[in-house]
Design a protein around this motif. Structure first.
Motif, PDB file in Angstrom:
ATOM      1  N   GLU A  12       0.833  -1.209   0.000  1.00 24.20           N
ATOM      2  CA  GLU A  12       0.000   0.000   0.000  1.00 24.20           C
ATOM      3  C   GLU A  12       0.864   1.254   0.000  1.00 24.20           C
ATOM      4  OE1 GLU A  12      -3.491   0.757   0.281  1.00 24.20           O
ATOM      5  OE2 GLU A  12      -3.647  -1.248  -0.565  1.00 24.20           O
ATOM      6  N   ASN A  13       1.997   1.182   0.681  1.00 22.69           N
ATOM      7  CA  ASN A  13       2.856   2.359   0.834  1.00 22.69           C
ATOM      8  C   ASN A  13       3.792   2.573  -0.341  1.00 22.69           C
ATOM      9  OD1 ASN A  13       2.508   3.647   3.669  1.00 22.69           O
ATOM     10  ND2 ASN A  13       2.436   1.450   4.053  1.00 22.69           N
ATOM     11  N   ASN A  14       4.190   1.468  -0.996  1.00 28.31           N
ATOM     12  CA  ASN A  14       5.083   1.611  -2.163  1.00 28.31           C
ATOM     13  C   ASN A  14       4.874   0.395  -3.063  1.00 28.31           C
ATOM     14  OD1 ASN A  14       7.110   1.980  -4.059  1.00 28.31           O
ATOM     15  ND2 ASN A  14       8.555   2.827  -2.560  1.00 28.31           N
ATOM     16  N   CYS A  15       3.833   0.473  -3.872  1.00 29.41           N
ATOM     17  CA  CYS A  15       3.408  -0.677  -4.675  1.00 29.41           C
ATOM     18  C   CYS A  15       4.487  -1.104  -5.668  1.00 29.41           C
ATOM     19  CB  CYS A  15       2.104  -0.352  -5.398  1.00 29.41           C
ATOM     20  SG  CYS A  15       1.433  -1.728  -6.337  1.00 29.41           S
ATOM     21  N   ASP A  16       5.087  -0.142  -6.356  1.00 30.13           N
ATOM     22  CA  ASP A  16       6.070  -0.470  -7.388  1.00 30.13           C
ATOM     23  C   ASP A  16       7.280  -1.197  -6.793  1.00 30.13           C
ATOM     24  OD1 ASP A  16       4.314   0.854  -8.964  1.00 30.13           O
ATOM     25  OD2 ASP A  16       5.709   2.362  -9.715  1.00 30.13           O
ATOM     26  N   LEU A  17       7.821  -0.650  -5.723  1.00 28.98           N
ATOM     27  CA  LEU A  17       9.012  -1.233  -5.099  1.00 28.98           C
ATOM     28  C   LEU A  17       8.724  -2.663  -4.630  1.00 28.98           C
ATOM     29  CD1 LEU A  17      11.888  -1.000  -3.892  1.00 28.98           C
ATOM     30  CD2 LEU A  17      10.815  -0.085  -1.801  1.00 28.98           C
ATOM     31  N   VAL A  18       7.648  -2.830  -3.884  1.00 30.92           N
ATOM     32  CA  VAL A  18       7.334  -4.146  -3.307  1.00 30.92           C
ATOM     33  C   VAL A  18       7.040  -5.156  -4.404  1.00 30.92           C
ATOM     34  CG1 VAL A  18       5.683  -5.411  -1.872  1.00 30.92           C
ATOM     35  CG2 VAL A  18       6.535  -3.172  -1.127  1.00 30.92           C
ATOM     36  N   THR A  19       6.224  -4.766  -5.376  1.00 31.33           N
ATOM     37  CA  THR A  19       5.851  -5.701  -6.445  1.00 31.33           C
ATOM     38  C   THR A  19       7.080  -6.156  -7.225  1.00 31.33           C
ATOM     39  OG1 THR A  19       3.685  -4.636  -6.656  1.00 31.33           O
ATOM     40  CG2 THR A  19       4.393  -6.033  -8.470  1.00 31.33           C
ATOM     41  N   ASN A  20       7.932  -5.237  -7.590  1.00 27.67           N
ATOM     42  CA  ASN A  20       9.103  -5.592  -8.401  1.00 27.67           C
ATOM     43  C   ASN A  20      10.098  -6.462  -7.640  1.00 27.67           C
ATOM     44  OD1 ASN A  20       8.320  -4.295 -10.804  1.00 27.67           O
ATOM     45  ND2 ASN A  20       8.961  -2.301  -9.992  1.00 27.67           N
ATOM     46  N   ILE A  21      10.271  -6.179  -6.350  1.00 29.69           N
ATOM     47  CA  ILE A  21      11.182  -7.006  -5.558  1.00 29.69           C
ATOM     48  C   ILE A  21      10.651  -8.435  -5.457  1.00 29.69           C
ATOM     49  CG2 ILE A  21      11.902  -7.426  -3.159  1.00 29.69           C
ATOM     50  CD1 ILE A  21      12.603  -4.470  -2.985  1.00 29.69           C
ATOM     51  N   PHE A  22       9.360  -8.572  -5.202  1.00 25.17           N
ATOM     52  CA  PHE A  22       8.809  -9.915  -5.071  1.00 25.17           C
ATOM     53  C   PHE A  22       8.753 -10.638  -6.407  1.00 25.17           C
ATOM     54  CE2 PHE A  22       7.646  -8.715  -0.816  1.00 25.17           C
ATOM     55  CZ  PHE A  22       7.673  -9.925  -0.137  1.00 25.17           C
ATOM     56  N   LEU A  23       8.522  -9.907  -7.489  1.00 24.73           N
ATOM     57  CA  LEU A  23       8.507 -10.550  -8.806  1.00 24.73           C
ATOM     58  C   LEU A  23       9.878 -11.184  -9.118  1.00 24.73           C
ATOM     59  CD1 LEU A  23       6.433  -8.100 -11.047  1.00 24.73           C
ATOM     60  CD2 LEU A  23       5.849 -10.455 -10.434  1.00 24.73           C
ATOM     61  N   SER A  24      10.931 -10.509  -8.706  1.00 20.38           N
ATOM     62  CA  SER A  24      12.267 -11.068  -8.968  1.00 20.38           C
ATOM     63  C   SER A  24      12.469 -12.359  -8.181  1.00 20.38           C
ATOM     64  CB  SER A  24      13.357 -10.041  -8.622  1.00 20.38           C
ATOM     65  OG  SER A  24      13.344  -9.747  -7.244  1.00 20.38           O
ATOM     66  N   HIS A  25      11.986 -12.399  -6.950  1.00 22.95           N
ATOM     67  CA  HIS A  25      12.078 -13.630  -6.155  1.00 22.95           C
ATOM     68  C   HIS A  25      11.167 -14.711  -6.732  1.00 22.95           C
ATOM     69  CE1 HIS A  25      14.589 -12.271  -2.796  1.00 22.95           C
ATOM     70  NE2 HIS A  25      13.956 -11.103  -2.860  1.00 22.95           N
ATOM     71  N   MET A  26       9.968 -14.303  -7.137  1.00 23.66           N
ATOM     72  CA  MET A  26       9.002 -15.276  -7.661  1.00 23.66           C
ATOM     73  C   MET A  26       9.524 -15.932  -8.944  1.00 23.66           C
ATOM     74  SD  MET A  26       5.703 -12.902  -6.826  1.00 23.66           S
ATOM     75  CE  MET A  26       4.621 -13.625  -8.046  1.00 23.66           C
ATOM     76  N   LYS A  27      10.240 -15.176  -9.756  1.00 23.93           N
ATOM     77  CA  LYS A  27      10.803 -15.724 -10.993  1.00 23.93           C
ATOM     78  C   LYS A  27      11.762 -16.874 -10.665  1.00 23.93           C
ATOM     79  CE  LYS A  27      13.306 -14.143 -15.155  1.00 23.93           C
ATOM     80  NZ  LYS A  27      14.555 -14.918 -15.032  1.00 23.93           N
ATOM     81  N   VAL A  28      12.568 -16.671  -9.629  1.00 24.06           N
ATOM     82  CA  VAL A  28      13.516 -17.707  -9.204  1.00 24.06           C
ATOM     83  C   VAL A  28      12.770 -18.942  -8.703  1.00 24.06           C
ATOM     84  CG1 VAL A  28      15.342 -18.258  -7.544  1.00 24.06           C
ATOM     85  CG2 VAL A  28      15.287 -16.014  -8.650  1.00 24.06           C
ATOM     86  N   PHE A  29      11.686 -18.712  -7.918  1.00 28.08           N
ATOM     87  CA  PHE A  29      10.905 -19.837  -7.383  1.00 28.08           C
ATOM     88  C   PHE A  29      10.305 -20.673  -8.509  1.00 28.08           C
ATOM     89  CE2 PHE A  29       9.896 -16.907  -3.570  1.00 28.08           C
ATOM     90  CZ  PHE A  29      11.137 -17.187  -3.025  1.00 28.08           C
ATOM     91  N   PHE A  30       9.776 -19.983  -9.515  1.00 32.53           N
ATOM     92  CA  PHE A  30       9.114 -20.718 -10.596  1.00 32.53           C
ATOM     93  C   PHE A  30      10.138 -21.513 -11.418  1.00 32.53           C
ATOM     94  CE2 PHE A  30       7.054 -20.965 -14.847  1.00 32.53           C
ATOM     95  CZ  PHE A  30       6.016 -21.813 -14.467  1.00 32.53           C
ATOM     96  N   GLU A  31      11.286 -20.922 -11.617  1.00 31.07           N
ATOM     97  CA  GLU A  31      12.339 -21.630 -12.374  1.00 31.07           C
ATOM     98  C   GLU A  31      12.788 -22.872 -11.605  1.00 31.07           C
ATOM     99  OE1 GLU A  31      15.239 -18.584 -12.891  1.00 31.07           O
ATOM    100  OE2 GLU A  31      14.231 -17.695 -14.654  1.00 31.07           O
TER     101      GLU A  31
END
Length: 961
Positions: free
Chosen positions: A390-409
């Protein structure tokens, strides 16, 4: 046999299924005997009795106090000497009891304190405070347990002068010895670090002290706590980092130790201070953030720590809501550390989670879907992550997307071994994609940085259709994704998914078919928009599948066997059955008898031990749907299927089901044109006082009595018992609405010649209540009733009805209550009836004009024209929530739940008029006719001259239309 022996025997029998009902009935018959409450306390206190008997006594005492301590006006129902003896004995008794008994007696003390403390129990505080000891920790634990059972009542209350006076009274007496004991316990814990027995007692006391710390500060921070904040909160900080190997329980690694509970309770206090008192607590917050971080990064994944992790994360969530403190998270480096060190470790599936999934699936489902997981790591992390986003959507989303990419791989590299990473991938995507909160209506808005539909097609759909999947949890995750994002999917997509979900109802996997049932039920509740009342799925959409869906759902329920507890365990299946029935409407009417037989079979099993209220509710909702959509010809056959079971419920006094039975029987009478013989036999027993004693019965039994009267008033040739029921209801603040409902049906159904001998007494009862103990709601309902009389029988009749009590009293009632209250009536139907009734009175009543016109006409006209022209009327609609009636419903306990499927529609005597311009024109026409008449008793100019300027303008608008 002594009283104690008799009561103890009955209590011991009450915990045996075969004798429970009989013994409970016998115990309730003893309630009216003087000293029964004290006898119960003596049973609870008796160490010679089995603990099960004592616990049954504590439970019965708690419920006895709830029922019999005070009436709705706060007056004691027990004799004064019994009241004082119970208050004298209960505190020292509770102090001496073991934990499981203390909990029940503590709740009873809380009920007593709610009505009696402090004014009627003035010596309680000094009694408790004087017993606190610097060294007797067993005594201290008892005293503090009693204190917490009383003071925790403050936590949810709204702020008021009366509440703050009570809190001040307590603080003046209790806080000095409280803080002194906190210091002493702290010192003794240090001194007894190697003495396990003493350390255990001290930790028990410290836990209660932290709970009381919250109680004392829950409404506002007291001056003494603010002055001693460094010491007080410093002590709490110390125990967040305190560890002692002696306090671990190596023999039971799953046991939540007292030290864990202490730390969890401290975190609740810290969160309170952070949220409410940041202005004075601010300088200490950083040190608590630091220790919380250390806790979260050092605690193992064992389930016993879940509550501590949850409370610690709740504190960090509160921190992140504050813009000043959010800065500590608001950088890529800090957010990465939060993600890697706190969030990811606590949302990754553990072996304990998988064991719960396999060994206790219904508990897993409730935690996952219902929010009963408020003390689980995943739920707490979800709240924390959402607040960060809620406080910083772009920062949080992008950081987690990078981790999620690793998890899916990693998952793709070896799905069988790394399937947990796919679970984590779906979980994190869902959490990040939701904007706001997930409500019963689903997700209303999604994260613009994430494509929910694309994720559904590429990641979710394959896990639904692939016959071979690494772990069933992934299939459950896929179903849950549909459940969460159902609003984002199109109707066409949902129609394609329904056969897949229906197919899972034939699975042997408990969790799989339950999630499928939950998701089907939620899909069928999707509306055209969040403000619409129309569902997107209609009976045409399910006409071809409803029958097979219901067969599968009932098959899954009955698969659990004949154990009532096991059958009723899964309310999700019954709720889904109800929703399919509701959506199908009359498209499956041909199988209604078969379905009714199945539902009654379920009722017969579950009635042996109604253990799940939600399951029970949806059984009867489902019965209600069938009755609602059945034709009148089929109704009698359905009634014959139900009645043997219903008569058994009534004869065996199965209290959990009786209000439902009364509602259903009422609807059966209302739907038909006559009273079926099998139901008519209940008419006279319905008037017995015992039927009306249980609060949960009253709304439903009133409806049934009214249904009898409206359909065939001759069932009650003697009106005196019926009017006795009215008298009982109207005298009660809790039941007054039901009293008016019953009175309206009597007055407008029974022949007036038959009623005439009782009219004066009815009026006397109404006016006595108005004089002695009126409520705002009572006044409004009385005004509506009087205007209904005017509408039905004319204004002269209504005035005579009032004046029969005392000639001329109508003027006082009208001027004092009616005229000032009319503008405050917000309920749409009540307001319409009132305005139409008043206009009819003004325009048609000769008594009103000739006897009261000079005194009342101007004021009555003034309030009427204001309300006719008011913009508020134009904006009222049928979606208006009547808070009065909501309050009325909430006065009853959980034993009464209104059945929505057969809800009683309010009787509108003027359905052709709604609040539109047409309504204003209708009323205006009457007023024009009245004001332009040549009645010699009316001086129109004089009346108008007495109106307020606002009303004169309103009247001109009316007259010029």
């Amino acid at each position: 046999m002594s009283d104690i022996e008799t009561v103890a025997r009955l209590l011991s029998e009450s915990v045996v299924a075969s004798t429970a009902k009989t013994s409970e009935r016998s115990l309730k018959e003893l309630e009216n005997i003087d000293g029964f409450g004290l006898t119960l306390l003596h049973v609870v206190a008796s160490t010679n009795l089995p603990i099960s008997t004592r616990l049954a006594g504590a439970l019965f005492f708690k419920n006895f106090i709830r029922r019999r301590w005070v009436d709705e006006s706060g007056n004691h129902l027990l004799p004064a000497d019994q009241v004082e003896l119970i208050k004298k004995e209960i505190v020292p008794l509770m102090i001496s009891l073991p934990n499981n008994l203390q909990v029940q007696v503590g709740e009873a003390i809380s009920v007593i304190a709610d009505s009696d403390f402090p004014k009627k129990w003035p010596d309680l505080l000094q009694n408790l405070a004087s017993k606190l000891s610097p060294d007797d920790m067993i005594l201290n634990k008892g005293v503090l347990t009693v204190a917490h059972s009383i003071f925790k009542r403050w936590r949810p209350l709204f702020r008021s002068d009366e509440l703050f006076l009570e809190i001040k009274l307590v603080l003046d007496v209790f806080t000095v010895p409280f803080l002194s004991l906190l210091r002493s316990v702290d010192d003794q814990i240090d001194a007894n670090s190697n003495n396990l027995p003493q350390l255990t007692k001290l930790m028990d006391v410290l836990l209660l002290l932290t709970k009381l710390y919250y109680d004392f500060n829950c409404q506002d921070i007291p001056e003494i706590f603010e002055d001693n904040m460094t010491e007080g909160m410093g002590t709490l900080h110390k125990y967040l980092s305190y560890n002692n190997p002696l306090l671990d329980d190596p023999d039971d690694p799953d046991h939540v130790t007292t030290l864990i509970k202490v730390k969890s309770s401290i975190q609740e206090v810290v969160q309170l201070y952070t949220t409410r008192y940041e202005d004075v607590f601010g300088p200490m917050i950083d040190s608590f953030i630091e220790i919380t971080w250390q806790l979260l990064t050092s605690i193992s994944e064992e389930p016993k720590y879940d509550i501590l992790v949850s409370k610690s994360l709740a504190f960090l969530t509160a921190i992140s809501r504050n813009p000043r403190h959010f800065t500590i998270f608001n950088s890529e480096d800090a957010m990465n550390r939060v993600t890697e060190q706190i969030i990811l470790p606590n949302v990754t599936l553990r072996e304990a989670d998988i064991e719960l999934f396999e060994d206790d699936p219904i508990e897993y489902i409730r935690r996952d879907l219902e929010g009963s997981d408020s003390d689980t790591r995943r739920k707490a992390c979800t709240d924390f992550l959402k607040e960060l986003k809620e406080n910083n959507c772009d920062l949080v989303t992008n950081i987690f997307l990078s981790h999620m990419k690793v998890f899916f791989e990693k998952y793709q590299s070896n799905p069988a071994e790394f399937w947990k990473f796919k679970d984590l991938y779906i979980y994190l995507f869902s959490t990040l994609a939701i904007n706001g909160t997930l409500s019963n209506n689903g997700v209303s808005s999604t994260n613009s940085l994430l494509d929910v539909i694309d994720f559904f097609k590429n990641q979710i759909l394959p896990d639904l259709t692939n016959p071979s999947i690494p772990h069933i949890i992934l299939r459950v995750d896929a179903i849950k994704f549909i459940y969460v994002f159902r609003n984002q999917l199109s109707k066409a997509q949902l129609i394609e998914l329904m056969p897949l979900l229906a197919g899972f109802l034939q699975s042997d996997e408990y969790i799989l078919y339950t999630y499928a049932a939950v998701t089907i039920e939620r899909i069928l509740t999707i509306r055209e928009s969040f403000t619409s009342s129309k569902f997107i799925f209609t009976k045409d959409d399910v006409a071809g599948s409803a029958e097979i869906l219901l067969r599968n759902l009932f098959g899954l329920m009955m698969k659990q066997g004949s154990s009532p507890e096991k059958l009723a365990e899964n309310e999700f299946l019954m709720k889904a059955s109800f929703r399919v029935l509701q959506t199908a409407e009359n498209s499956i009417v041909s199988i209604y008898p078969e379905l009714m037989n199945q539902l009654i079979a379920v009722v017969n099993i579950v009635s042996k031990n109604p253990s799940n209220p939600r399951f029970s509710h949806y059984i009867f909702e489902s019965i209600g749907v069938i009755l609602n959509y059945s034709n009148v010809e089929m109704l009698s056959a359905l009634i014959e299927i139900m009645m043997p079971s219903f008569m058994h419920i009534l004869s065996e006094d199965i209290q959990e089901f009786i209000p439902y039975v009364f509602q259903i029987l009422s609807f059966c009478i209302e739907k038909g044109s006559t009273v079926p013989a099998s139901i008519k036999q209940l008419a006279q027993p319905l008037l017995a006082p015992s039927v009306w004693e249980l609060k949960g019965n009253v709304p439903a039994v009133t409806r049934l009595l009214r249904a009898f009267i409206k359909t065939d008033a001759s069932i009650f040739p003697d009106l005196i018992p019926v009017l006795g029921v009215f008298q009982r209801l109207i005298a009660s603040k809790a039941y007054e609405v039901h009293g008016f409902e019953l009175l309206e049906d009597i007055m407008f159904t029974v022949n007036l010649d038959v009623l005439r001998p009782y009219m004066k007494q009815i009026s006397v009862l109404l006016l006595q209540r108005l004089k002695n103990s009126k409520t705002e709601r009572y006044v409004k309902k009385l005004i509506v009733f009087l205007n209904l009389l005017t509408f039905r029988y004319g204004g002269d009749f209504m005035i005579q009805f009032i004046d029969e009590v005392q000639d001329g009293i109508f003027q006082q009632i009208w001027a004092t209550f009616v005229i000032p209250t009319v503008p405050t009536i917000a309920n749409l139907l009540d307001r319409k009836i009132t305005i139409v009734g008043i206009c009819k009175l003004i325009c048609e009543s000769s008594i009103f004009i000739n006897k009261y016109g000079q005194a009342l006409l101007s004021a009555t006209l003034d309030t009427t024209v204001k309300n006719i022209i008011s913009d508020n009327i134009g904006h009222l609609n049928t979606d208006y929530v009547d808070l009065d009636n909501m309050e009325e419903i909430s006065t009853f306990g959980s034993s009464f739940s209104k059945l929505a499927s057969i809800g009683e529609k309010p009787n509108d005597p003027i359905p052709e008029l709604d609040f539109t311009q047409g309504f204003k024109n209708f009323i205006a026409a009457d007023l024009k006719k009245f004001l332009s008449s040549n009645n010699p008793s009316i001086d129109t100019n004089a009346i108008i001259s007495q109106l307020s300027e606002e009303s004169k303008i309103a009247l001109n608008q009316i007259m010029s239309n």
